[in-house]
Design a protein around this motif. Structure first.
Motif, PDB file in Angstrom:
ATOM      1  N   ILE A 159      27.344   8.335  40.429  1.00 46.46           N
ATOM      2  CA  ILE A 159      28.771   8.679  40.375  1.00 46.46           C
ATOM      3  C   ILE A 159      28.951  10.137  39.959  1.00 46.46           C
ATOM      4  O   ILE A 159      29.733  10.880  40.569  1.00 46.46           O
ATOM      5  N   SER A 160      28.227  10.545  38.921  1.00 44.48           N
ATOM      6  CA  SER A 160      28.331  11.943  38.468  1.00 44.48           C
ATOM      7  C   SER A 160      27.790  12.898  39.535  1.00 44.48           C
ATOM      8  O   SER A 160      28.314  14.005  39.712  1.00 44.48           O
ATOM      9  N   GLY A 161      26.757  12.477  40.255  1.00 45.03           N
ATOM     10  CA  GLY A 161      26.221  13.308  41.331  1.00 45.03           C
ATOM     11  C   GLY A 161      27.230  13.513  42.449  1.00 45.03           C
ATOM     12  O   GLY A 161      27.321  14.598  43.027  1.00 45.03           O
ATOM     13  N   LEU A 162      28.003  12.461  42.731  1.00 43.67           N
ATOM     14  CA  LEU A 162      29.042  12.589  43.760  1.00 43.67           C
ATOM     15  C   LEU A 162      30.120  13.577  43.326  1.00 43.67           C
ATOM     16  O   LEU A 162      30.622  14.367  44.139  1.00 43.67           O
ATOM     17  N   VAL A 163      30.451  13.566  42.033  1.00 41.29           N
ATOM     18  CA  VAL A 163      31.440  14.520  41.501  1.00 41.29           C
ATOM     19  C   VAL A 163      30.921  15.951  41.657  1.00 41.29           C
ATOM     20  O   VAL A 163      31.661  16.848  42.073  1.00 41.29           O
ATOM     21  N   LEU A 164      29.652  16.171  41.337  1.00 39.08           N
ATOM     22  CA  LEU A 164      29.067  17.510  41.449  1.00 39.08           C
ATOM     23  C   LEU A 164      28.919  17.943  42.900  1.00 39.08           C
ATOM     24  O   LEU A 164      29.041  19.129  43.215  1.00 39.08           O
TER      25      LEU A 164
END
Length: 402
Positions: A159-164
């Protein structure tokens, strides 16, 4: 606000990635092997699983095969008998060696000659080790805790990777295409970010279903969602007869009746109870079904061989059917070869993400340390006198005027 959100996402992505990276690598790599376990097992251990069937030969009754196995390896309790539907496969008799559930001696027999082909400790078999690595890192309950936490961490990492990764107007094009001719640093970033984006839906599904095995409450949540109650334990019913003398061809009769009631192709497994007061459970996998992992169950009297109860897949609860589908979704065997190939590619890319991510972090660390060293060197150099700098500036101004 947007910058703050990305900063939080970056910290979560970095520290959870560093903390769970090695575990994710091991789980993903072993998962790629388990995708084709059914196809690879007879090849890796061909002597144990395969024989050359003679022309027009009759199969030896199951009771005789079981007697041969228990006679050659005495003092062990009969646990399971597995019969594959293919004529070139051995019949496997599993014997319980101790009270430990996984302490199994597997005996492979030629179904045409009745002779023992090979025996092995099931715990030492290749895919048994791979599966323990995948689920528990071969560390038992401790490993199960570690893989469970790592699985949850990996969901947050995605999820955090998608944000980045999320593009803006300026970099939208580069967020979808790998620049193969770029420098190593740029190529490594593309392999991590772009490949990670493309496999994210599949990996998220695989990791989410993996929680079913890590946490009992997640498994119960599935049954609550479909049945409105937690999973109920399925046990073999009690025998209906009080006969103590068993027929000589008892297992063969059960085998024939199973094939008559369930005529579809598939492996048949006999599971024997702890005590003779309970029925024998005979399950048959339906290899002709549209999706994988469809199994029907029959229960036979342990003394007479009479059918006591049927538990067919079509009559199962919605929760049980959903639970059955979890395994093929997790392994990629849902629709056969097409989904297995997708699962293999996804697993290999997932195994590469901790490596490419570590290289990104390592490169940034070296760059920062280089900047720090450069600044420290500049501080140690003697400053130029003020009048020298004035001369240089004046000369520069004259050149520009001219």
């Amino acid at each position: 606000m947007r910058t703050t959100g990305k900063n939080i996402a970056a910290k979560l992505h970095l520290w959870l990635g560093l903390g769970s990276g090695l575990v994710v690598f091991i789980v993903a790599l072993t998962g790629s092997l388990l995708v084709f376990e059914k196809e690879l097992e007879p090849i890796i251990d061909a002597r144990f699983h395969t024989i050359v069937p003679p022309d027009n030969a009759q199969r030896v009754p199951l009771d005789e095969l079981v007697t041969t196995a228990t006679t050659q390896f005495p003092g062990k309790k009969l646990s399971r008998v597995i019969i594959e539907p293919h004529p070139d496969r051995t019949v496997v008799v599993e014997l319980q060696q101790s009270k430990k559930a996984k302490d199994i001696l597997a005996v492979a027999l030629d179904p045409y000659t009745g002779k023992v082909v090979e025996a092995r400790q099931e715990q030492d078999a290749f895919f048994s080790v791979v599966l323990r690595l995948h689920r528990y890192l071969c560390l038992g309950d401790t490993g199960k805790i570690i893989t469970g936490i790592s699985c949850v961490s990996f969901l947050i990492i995605m999820i955090s990777g998608l944000v980045l990764w999320w593009p803006n107007r300026k970099n939208a094009k580069q967020r979808f295409t790998v620049k193969w001719g770029a420098s190593f640093k740029r190529l490594n970033w593309d392999l991590h970010a772009i490949f990670g984006f493309y496999v994210l839906p599949f990996v998220f599904l695989i990791a989410s279903t993996g929680l079913i095995w890590s946490y009992k409450w997640v498994n119960n949540l599935l049954f609550y969602a479909f049945d409105g109650k937690p999973q109920t334990k399925r046990e073999a019913p009690a025998n209906q007869s009080s006969v103590s003398l068993k027929s000589a061809d008892l297992l063969e009769e059960m085998y024939a009746e199973t094939n008559r009631l369930l005529p579809h192709s598939g492996a048949i497994t006999f599971a024997f109870p702890e005590t003779d007061s309970l029925a024998v459970t005979v399950s048959k996998r339906n290899e002709e079904a549209a999706i994988d992992n469809i199994v029907d169950f029959l229960y036979f009297d342990n003394a007479t061989g009479d059918l006591i109860k049927k538990r067919l897949y079509d009559g199962e609860t919605r929760g049980f059917k959903a639970r059955r589908i979890i395994f093929p979704i997790h392994t990629g065997s849902m629709l056969g070869w097409p989904t297995k190939i997708i699962a293999l590619i996804v697993a290999l890319i997932t195994a590469s993400l901790p490596i490419t991510g570590f290289l990104i972090w390592w490169g940034r660390g070296r760059k920062k340390s280089g900047v720090v060293r450069q600044r420290s060197v500049e501080k140690t150099l003697p400053r130029q006198p003020q009048h020298n700098r004035s001369v240089v500036v004046a000369a520069s101004n004259k050149l520009s005027e001219g």
